[in-house]
Design a protein around this motif. Structure first.
Motif, PDB file in Angstrom:
ATOM      1  N   VAL A 176       0.851  -1.192   0.000  1.00  0.00           N
ATOM      2  CA  VAL A 176       0.000   0.000   0.000  1.00  0.00           C
ATOM      3  C   VAL A 176       0.889   1.244   0.000  1.00  0.00           C
ATOM      4  O   VAL A 176       1.739   1.409   0.866  1.00  0.00           O
ATOM      5  CB  VAL A 176      -0.931   0.016   1.224  1.00  0.00           C
ATOM      6  CG1 VAL A 176      -1.809   1.270   1.217  1.00  0.00           C
ATOM      7  CG2 VAL A 176      -1.793  -1.246   1.261  1.00  0.00           C
ATOM      8  N   THR A 178       1.204   5.511  -0.234  1.00  0.00           N
ATOM      9  CA  THR A 178       0.508   6.770  -0.009  1.00  0.00           C
ATOM     10  C   THR A 178       1.421   7.931  -0.391  1.00  0.00           C
ATOM     11  O   THR A 178       2.641   7.801  -0.422  1.00  0.00           O
ATOM     12  CB  THR A 178       0.087   6.933   1.465  1.00  0.00           C
ATOM     13  OG1 THR A 178       1.267   6.959   2.293  1.00  0.00           O
ATOM     14  CG2 THR A 178      -0.806   5.783   1.909  1.00  0.00           C
ATOM     15  N   PRO A 183      -4.036   7.868   0.036  1.00  0.00           N
ATOM     16  CA  PRO A 183      -3.826   6.666  -0.781  1.00  0.00           C
ATOM     17  C   PRO A 183      -3.415   7.007  -2.208  1.00  0.00           C
ATOM     18  O   PRO A 183      -3.965   7.914  -2.832  1.00  0.00           O
ATOM     19  CB  PRO A 183      -5.209   5.988  -0.749  1.00  0.00           C
ATOM     20  CG  PRO A 183      -5.878   6.518   0.485  1.00  0.00           C
ATOM     21  CD  PRO A 183      -5.383   7.927   0.627  1.00  0.00           C
ATOM     22  N   THR A 186      -2.235   0.404  -4.559  1.00  0.00           N
ATOM     23  CA  THR A 186      -1.906  -0.860  -3.900  1.00  0.00           C
ATOM     24  C   THR A 186      -1.334  -1.793  -4.961  1.00  0.00           C
ATOM     25  O   THR A 186      -1.965  -2.026  -6.002  1.00  0.00           O
ATOM     26  CB  THR A 186      -3.136  -1.501  -3.245  1.00  0.00           C
ATOM     27  OG1 THR A 186      -3.657  -0.617  -2.240  1.00  0.00           O
ATOM     28  CG2 THR A 186      -2.768  -2.827  -2.578  1.00  0.00           C
ATOM     29  N   SER A 208       5.083   3.690   2.211  1.00  0.00           N
ATOM     30  CA  SER A 208       4.485   2.392   1.896  1.00  0.00           C
ATOM     31  C   SER A 208       4.631   1.459   3.087  1.00  0.00           C
ATOM     32  O   SER A 208       5.508   1.646   3.937  1.00  0.00           O
ATOM     33  CB  SER A 208       5.135   1.784   0.647  1.00  0.00           C
ATOM     34  OG  SER A 208       6.531   1.649   0.844  1.00  0.00           O
TER      35      SER A 208
END
Length: 330
Positions: A176, A178, A183, A186, A208
């Motif tokens: 994930v 950001t 966000p 993914t 991440s």
């Protein structure tokens, strides 16, 4: 772009002009020089079309020991074997199909990555060469990747793009990512995310949950500004924040006049320098004291001063840029 010989180095091979950047490691920091057994990379699109001149993509693998392994193109599943003798270099130029399998032409999520892995430690660098616009970078092995990065904004841009192109590669599932806490994407193992970050972005910090590789893949850049002549694409793998430090020495190349960008990673960062000149007339805050996180200052350096020492009371990221030919030839 290019990295320093003192820590890691590779050269931009533009046939017309040379524009390069150096991601500098702190004095005495040698850990990121270590070879590895697994590397990943990918390429961003280039400003000049193939009708201008074709772009050649190359992989160079070297090792002080005997190393063998494979190059895997995840988009197609194609595998190429390599075998490097001690002290030799394995040079591999990608075919058109292989280049297309790792060259991003649209933004977003994909699996256009290349994995290079072997049975013993080795070094890898990649090159994208085109007449008038070329660059190369040494790759960090996976065990040198990080979970926090700060990407920079260069001094000058061509008129066609004011945003920043970055490329993220994941080596683990359920990664994930950001930006500024928001966000971004993914990714699973081998997947990539090609993003154009707006110039208006309030944060340039990428984080991440698993280590990732972050590349600057700007299509065309001018340093220090649009009127400097001689531009180049960018191909540079970022060092994670964990590798940043406080003390740096930046030499000057034979070009004679270059720029150093110092990026603060924490609030209330104070910087000192010896051998350069603070520039207040281009992008950045134009000061060396009291920088907030993600603010930067520009220092011009010249060959006559034999380099520049930079120190900070908190960790900073330091980058050195070659300039366009109309600037360094003044």
């Amino acid at each position: 772009m290019a990295r320093f010989k003192a820590h890691r180095y590779d050269c931009s091979l533009s046939a017309a002009w040379l524009l390069a950047a150096v991601l500098c490691l702190p004095v005495g920091f040698l850990h990121a020089q270590q070879p590895g057994t697994e590397f990943w990379f990918s390429f961003g699109k280039t400003y000049y079309p193939s009708s201008h001149s074709p772009t050649n993509y190359e992989i160079n693998i070297s090792s002080p020991h005997h190393a063998k392994g494979s190059i895997i193109f995840w988009h197609t599943g194609e595998k190429v074997q390599f075998n490097v003798l001690p002290g030799h270099v394995f040079n591999y130029r990608l075919s058109t199909n292989q280049s297309n399998a790792c060259l991003h032409n649209i933004y977003g999520k994909n699996n256009m990555s290349v994995q290079v892995s072997g049975d013993s430690a080795f070094h890898v660098s990649v090159l994208a060469s085109q007449i008038g616009s070329s660059d190369a970078t040494s790759l960090l092995p996976v065990d040198e990747w990080g979970t926090e990065y700060c990407f920079f904004r260069q001094s000058g841009k061509s008129n066609f793009a004011t945003d920043e192109d970055v490329l993220i590669v994941a080596a683990s599932n359920n990664t994930v990512v950001t930006i500024g806490g928001n966000p971004l994407c993914t990714l699973d193992m081998g997947e990539t995310f090609y993003a154009q970050i707006p110039a208006s972005a309030t944060s340039r910090k990428i984080s991440s949950n698993n280590p990732v590789a972050l590349f600057d893949v700007e299509q065309l850049s001018f340093v220090p500004n649009d009127g400097c002549g001689g531009s180049d694409k960018s191909l540079e793998q970022y060092f994670p924040i964990q590798n940043c430090g406080k003390d740096f020495f930046i030499p000057v190349t034979h070009m004679g006049r270059e720029f150093v960008q110092v990026v603060a990673l924490e609030d209330s960062t104070n910087i000192s320098q010896n051998g350069g000149k603070l520039r207040t007339d281009i992008s950045g805050v134009g000061r060396l004291g009291g920088l907030h996180a993600e603010e930067w200052a520009w220092i011009e350096i010249v060959r006559e001063n034999h380099g520049c020492f930079i120190s900070a009371d908190k960790p900073v990221m330091v980058l050195s840029f070659m300039t366009g030919n109309r600037y360094y030839l003044k």
